[in-house]
Scaffold this motif. Structure first.
Motif, PDB file in Angstrom:
ATOM      1  N   LEU A 116       0.823  -1.203   0.000  1.00 20.00           N
ATOM      2  CA  LEU A 116       0.000   0.000   0.000  1.00 20.00           C
ATOM      3  C   LEU A 116       0.862   1.261   0.000  1.00 20.00           C
ATOM      4  O   LEU A 116       0.554   2.238  -0.688  1.00 20.00           O
ATOM      5  CB  LEU A 116      -0.927  -0.002   1.218  1.00 20.00           C
ATOM      6  N   ARG A 117       1.951   1.235   0.766  1.00 23.09           N
ATOM      7  CA  ARG A 117       2.844   2.393   0.782  1.00 23.09           C
ATOM      8  C   ARG A 117       3.445   2.619  -0.596  1.00 23.09           C
ATOM      9  O   ARG A 117       3.578   3.756  -1.052  1.00 23.09           O
ATOM     10  CB  ARG A 117       3.965   2.195   1.809  1.00 23.09           C
ATOM     11  N   ARG A 118       3.830   1.522  -1.259  1.00 23.80           N
ATOM     12  CA  ARG A 118       4.393   1.641  -2.602  1.00 23.80           C
ATOM     13  C   ARG A 118       3.387   2.218  -3.583  1.00 23.80           C
ATOM     14  O   ARG A 118       3.751   2.913  -4.529  1.00 23.80           O
ATOM     15  CB  ARG A 118       4.854   0.264  -3.096  1.00 23.80           C
ATOM     16  N   THR A 119       2.115   1.910  -3.357  1.00 23.44           N
ATOM     17  CA  THR A 119       1.090   2.294  -4.325  1.00 23.44           C
ATOM     18  C   THR A 119       0.524   3.683  -4.069  1.00 23.44           C
ATOM     19  O   THR A 119       0.386   4.493  -4.988  1.00 23.44           O
ATOM     20  CB  THR A 119      -0.073   1.276  -4.302  1.00 23.44           C
ATOM     21  N   PRO A 166       1.509  -1.729  -9.332  1.00 21.69           N
ATOM     22  CA  PRO A 166       2.413  -1.005  -8.429  1.00 21.69           C
ATOM     23  C   PRO A 166       3.821  -1.589  -8.367  1.00 21.69           C
ATOM     24  O   PRO A 166       4.810  -0.848  -8.371  1.00 21.69           O
ATOM     25  CB  PRO A 166       1.704  -1.102  -7.078  1.00 21.69           C
ATOM     26  N   ILE A 167       3.922  -2.910  -8.314  1.00 16.74           N
ATOM     27  CA  ILE A 167       5.244  -3.530  -8.233  1.00 16.74           C
ATOM     28  C   ILE A 167       6.005  -3.344  -9.539  1.00 16.74           C
ATOM     29  O   ILE A 167       7.212  -3.071  -9.539  1.00 16.74           O
ATOM     30  CB  ILE A 167       5.125  -5.026  -7.890  1.00 16.74           C
ATOM     31  N   GLU A 168       5.326  -3.477 -10.676  1.00 21.81           N
ATOM     32  CA  GLU A 168       5.987  -3.259 -11.961  1.00 21.81           C
ATOM     33  C   GLU A 168       6.515  -1.833 -12.065  1.00 21.81           C
ATOM     34  O   GLU A 168       7.634  -1.606 -12.534  1.00 21.81           O
ATOM     35  CB  GLU A 168       5.001  -3.552 -13.102  1.00 21.81           C
ATOM     36  N   PHE A 169       5.717  -0.864 -11.611  1.00 23.17           N
ATOM     37  CA  PHE A 169       6.158   0.532 -11.640  1.00 23.17           C
ATOM     38  C   PHE A 169       7.386   0.720 -10.751  1.00 23.17           C
ATOM     39  O   PHE A 169       8.360   1.377 -11.142  1.00 23.17           O
ATOM     40  CB  PHE A 169       5.029   1.456 -11.181  1.00 23.17           C
ATOM     41  N   SER A 170       7.352   0.140  -9.548  1.00 25.21           N
ATOM     42  CA  SER A 170       8.482   0.279  -8.622  1.00 25.21           C
ATOM     43  C   SER A 170       9.742  -0.349  -9.187  1.00 25.21           C
ATOM     44  O   SER A 170      10.842   0.207  -9.064  1.00 25.21           O
ATOM     45  CB  SER A 170       8.134  -0.363  -7.273  1.00 25.21           C
ATOM     46  N   LEU A 171       9.612  -1.506  -9.814  1.00 26.70           N
ATOM     47  CA  LEU A 171      10.770  -2.161 -10.426  1.00 26.70           C
ATOM     48  C   LEU A 171      11.361  -1.296 -11.531  1.00 26.70           C
ATOM     49  O   LEU A 171      12.584  -1.108 -11.602  1.00 26.70           O
ATOM     50  CB  LEU A 171      10.363  -3.522 -11.004  1.00 26.70           C
ATOM     51  N   LEU A 172      10.497  -0.765 -12.390  1.00 26.78           N
ATOM     52  CA  LEU A 172      10.980   0.075 -13.489  1.00 26.78           C
ATOM     53  C   LEU A 172      11.643   1.339 -12.943  1.00 26.78           C
ATOM     54  O   LEU A 172      12.674   1.780 -13.458  1.00 26.78           O
ATOM     55  CB  LEU A 172       9.821   0.430 -14.416  1.00 26.78           C
ATOM     56  N   GLU A 173      11.069   1.896 -11.885  1.00 30.37           N
ATOM     57  CA  GLU A 173      11.653   3.090 -11.276  1.00 30.37           C
ATOM     58  C   GLU A 173      13.059   2.810 -10.754  1.00 30.37           C
ATOM     59  O   GLU A 173      13.992   3.587 -10.998  1.00 30.37           O
ATOM     60  CB  GLU A 173      10.761   3.576 -10.134  1.00 30.37           C
ATOM     61  N   VAL A 174      13.217   1.701 -10.034  1.00 33.30           N
ATOM     62  CA  VAL A 174      14.528   1.340  -9.487  1.00 33.30           C
ATOM     63  C   VAL A 174      15.560   1.203 -10.606  1.00 33.30           C
ATOM     64  O   VAL A 174      16.677   1.734 -10.528  1.00 33.30           O
ATOM     65  CB  VAL A 174      14.438   0.028  -8.678  1.00 33.30           C
ATOM     66  N   ARG A 185      18.404 -10.175  -7.581  1.00 33.31           N
ATOM     67  CA  ARG A 185      16.970 -10.298  -7.335  1.00 33.31           C
ATOM     68  C   ARG A 185      16.572  -9.826  -5.940  1.00 33.31           C
ATOM     69  O   ARG A 185      15.527  -9.198  -5.762  1.00 33.31           O
ATOM     70  CB  ARG A 185      16.529 -11.748  -7.565  1.00 33.31           C
ATOM     71  N   LEU A 186      17.388 -10.136  -4.937  1.00 31.35           N
ATOM     72  CA  LEU A 186      17.064  -9.701  -3.582  1.00 31.35           C
ATOM     73  C   LEU A 186      17.089  -8.181  -3.472  1.00 31.35           C
ATOM     74  O   LEU A 186      16.257  -7.581  -2.783  1.00 31.35           O
ATOM     75  CB  LEU A 186      18.029 -10.324  -2.572  1.00 31.35           C
ATOM     76  N   GLN A 187      18.024  -7.543  -4.144  1.00 32.95           N
ATOM     77  CA  GLN A 187      18.078  -6.076  -4.137  1.00 32.95           C
ATOM     78  C   GLN A 187      16.838  -5.486  -4.799  1.00 32.95           C
ATOM     79  O   GLN A 187      16.267  -4.510  -4.299  1.00 32.95           O
ATOM     80  CB  GLN A 187      19.334  -5.599  -4.858  1.00 32.95           C
ATOM     81  N   LEU A 188      16.432  -6.068  -5.913  1.00 31.58           N
ATOM     82  CA  LEU A 188      15.233  -5.579  -6.588  1.00 31.58           C
ATOM     83  C   LEU A 188      13.990  -5.799  -5.741  1.00 31.58           C
ATOM     84  O   LEU A 188      13.084  -4.954  -5.699  1.00 31.58           O
ATOM     85  CB  LEU A 188      15.068  -6.261  -7.948  1.00 31.58           C
ATOM     86  N   ASN A 191      13.943  -3.205  -2.924  1.00 26.98           N
ATOM     87  CA  ASN A 191      13.646  -1.862  -3.404  1.00 26.98           C
ATOM     88  C   ASN A 191      12.228  -1.711  -3.944  1.00 26.98           C
ATOM     89  O   ASN A 191      11.644  -0.621  -3.861  1.00 26.98           O
ATOM     90  CB  ASN A 191      14.650  -1.466  -4.498  1.00 26.98           C
ATOM     91  N   SER A 192      11.660  -2.776  -4.499  1.00 27.90           N
ATOM     92  CA  SER A 192      10.323  -2.674  -5.094  1.00 27.90           C
ATOM     93  C   SER A 192       9.210  -3.071  -4.135  1.00 27.90           C
ATOM     94  O   SER A 192       8.134  -2.475  -4.132  1.00 27.90           O
ATOM     95  CB  SER A 192      10.239  -3.538  -6.361  1.00 27.90           C
ATOM     96  N   HIS A 193       9.470  -4.105  -3.287  1.00 30.85           N
ATOM     97  CA  HIS A 193       8.456  -4.584  -2.362  1.00 30.85           C
ATOM     98  C   HIS A 193       8.548  -3.907  -0.993  1.00 30.85           C
ATOM     99  O   HIS A 193       7.580  -3.871  -0.247  1.00 30.85           O
ATOM    100  CB  HIS A 193       8.582  -6.095  -2.156  1.00 30.85           C
ATOM    101  N   GLY A 194       9.746  -3.430  -0.641  1.00 34.76           N
ATOM    102  CA  GLY A 194       9.948  -2.889   0.691  1.00 34.76           C
ATOM    103  C   GLY A 194      10.407  -3.920   1.683  1.00 34.76           C
ATOM    104  O   GLY A 194      10.580  -3.646   2.867  1.00 34.76           O
ATOM    105  N   PHE A 195      10.624  -5.151   1.222  1.00 34.75           N
ATOM    106  CA  PHE A 195      11.131  -6.228   2.074  1.00 34.75           C
ATOM    107  C   PHE A 195      11.756  -7.270   1.172  1.00 34.75           C
ATOM    108  O   PHE A 195      11.582  -7.245  -0.044  1.00 34.75           O
ATOM    109  CB  PHE A 195      10.016  -6.862   2.908  1.00 34.75           C
ATOM    110  N   ALA A 196      12.483  -8.203   1.766  1.00 34.80           N
ATOM    111  CA  ALA A 196      13.090  -9.281   0.977  1.00 34.80           C
ATOM    112  C   ALA A 196      13.157 -10.523   1.843  1.00 34.80           C
ATOM    113  O   ALA A 196      13.644 -10.479   2.966  1.00 34.80           O
ATOM    114  CB  ALA A 196      14.483  -8.890   0.508  1.00 34.80           C
ATOM    115  N   PHE A 197      12.625 -11.627   1.321  1.00 33.00           N
ATOM    116  CA  PHE A 197      12.674 -12.894   2.016  1.00 33.00           C
ATOM    117  C   PHE A 197      13.380 -13.918   1.135  1.00 33.00           C
ATOM    118  O   PHE A 197      13.109 -14.003  -0.059  1.00 33.00           O
ATOM    119  CB  PHE A 197      11.256 -13.414   2.321  1.00 33.00           C
TER     120      PHE A 197
END
Length: 237
Positions: A116-119, A166-174, A185-188, A191-197
């Protein structure tokens, strides 16, 4: 206050989700099958969907596919199947993220808040209009303030808007903000999701495929999002 549509055919789980999200301050809408999910979505326009993969009447995959034809609203898929094929299928259909059952309520809410924050930003709505910050590469233009992506069509001699999740936009922005830089992939994901697992980084591949289908003139010979084998991706426009 964000509005969230929760869709699951298990009444016990749906009740638990409704109570938890309500206590966390969300406006909660619910549906128990695919037909009801589409009806509630079109009537109430929630800001995010938490959508079970296996639903009666209309399958969760078809619900996701239909909504993606109408909206870029964020979607998190719930699946009881742990196979990578089933998880990635939802992403190929346009879902932004997935959570495998059984899951932690706290983790699910954290994933929802991050998306939601990303969007929508910190206050649940787009910021007031202001001078645009535009990143442009060739025939591709990304407007950060308007949250809009356009591609120039030389045949029609005009800019055309591309609908991204929203995630596609964030990925393209990064990627566009750091042309030539290689991201794993973890960096992306961070940066796009706001977390990494660990174990979720392959979801980036599905999002990249969807993104390429939308922005690349020729997906077999991409010019913007380039694969760096064994590492990740970079922007090469």
């Amino acid at each position: 206050m964000y509005s969230v549509l929760l869709v699951d055919d298990d009444p016990k789980l749906l009740g638990l989700l409704e109570n938890y999200f309500t206590k966390e301050g969300f406006t909660v809408l619910t549906a128990r099958d695919g037909e009801e999910a589409l009806r509630v979505f079109r009537k109430d326009q929630p800001q995010l969907l938490v959508l079970d993969l296996m639903l009666p009447k209309i399958d969760g995959r078809d619900v996701c596919r239909t909504i993606r034809q109408e909206s870029t609203v964020p979607i998190i898929m719930l699946t009881a199947r742990d196979a990578e094929f089933d998880r990635l299928m939802g992403l190929e259909l346009g879902a932004d993220d997935y959570v495998t059952k059984p899951f932690s309520m706290r983790e699910l809410v954290a994933r929802v808040r991050a998306l939601l924050r990303r969007t929508y930003g910190a206050y649940g709505k787009q910021a007031d209009p202001k001078p645009s910050t535009v990143v442009q590469a060739g025939t591709l233009k990304l407007d950060l303030d308007r949250h809009e992506v356009q591609r120039f069509d030389p045949e029609a001699n005009r800019w055309e808007t591309i609908d991204l999740t929203p995630i596609e936009f964030s990925l393209l922005e990064v990627l566009m903000k750091s042309p030539g830089r290689v991201f794993n992939r973890l960096q992306l994901m961070e940066n796009s999701h706001g977390f990494a697992f660990d174990g979720y980084e392959r979801t980036i591949d599905a999002h990249i495929r969807n993104l390429r289908r939308k922005i690349e003139p020729d997906t077999k010979n991409p010019r913007y999002i380039l694969t760096v084998y064994g590492i990740g991706y970079k922007f090469g426009g």
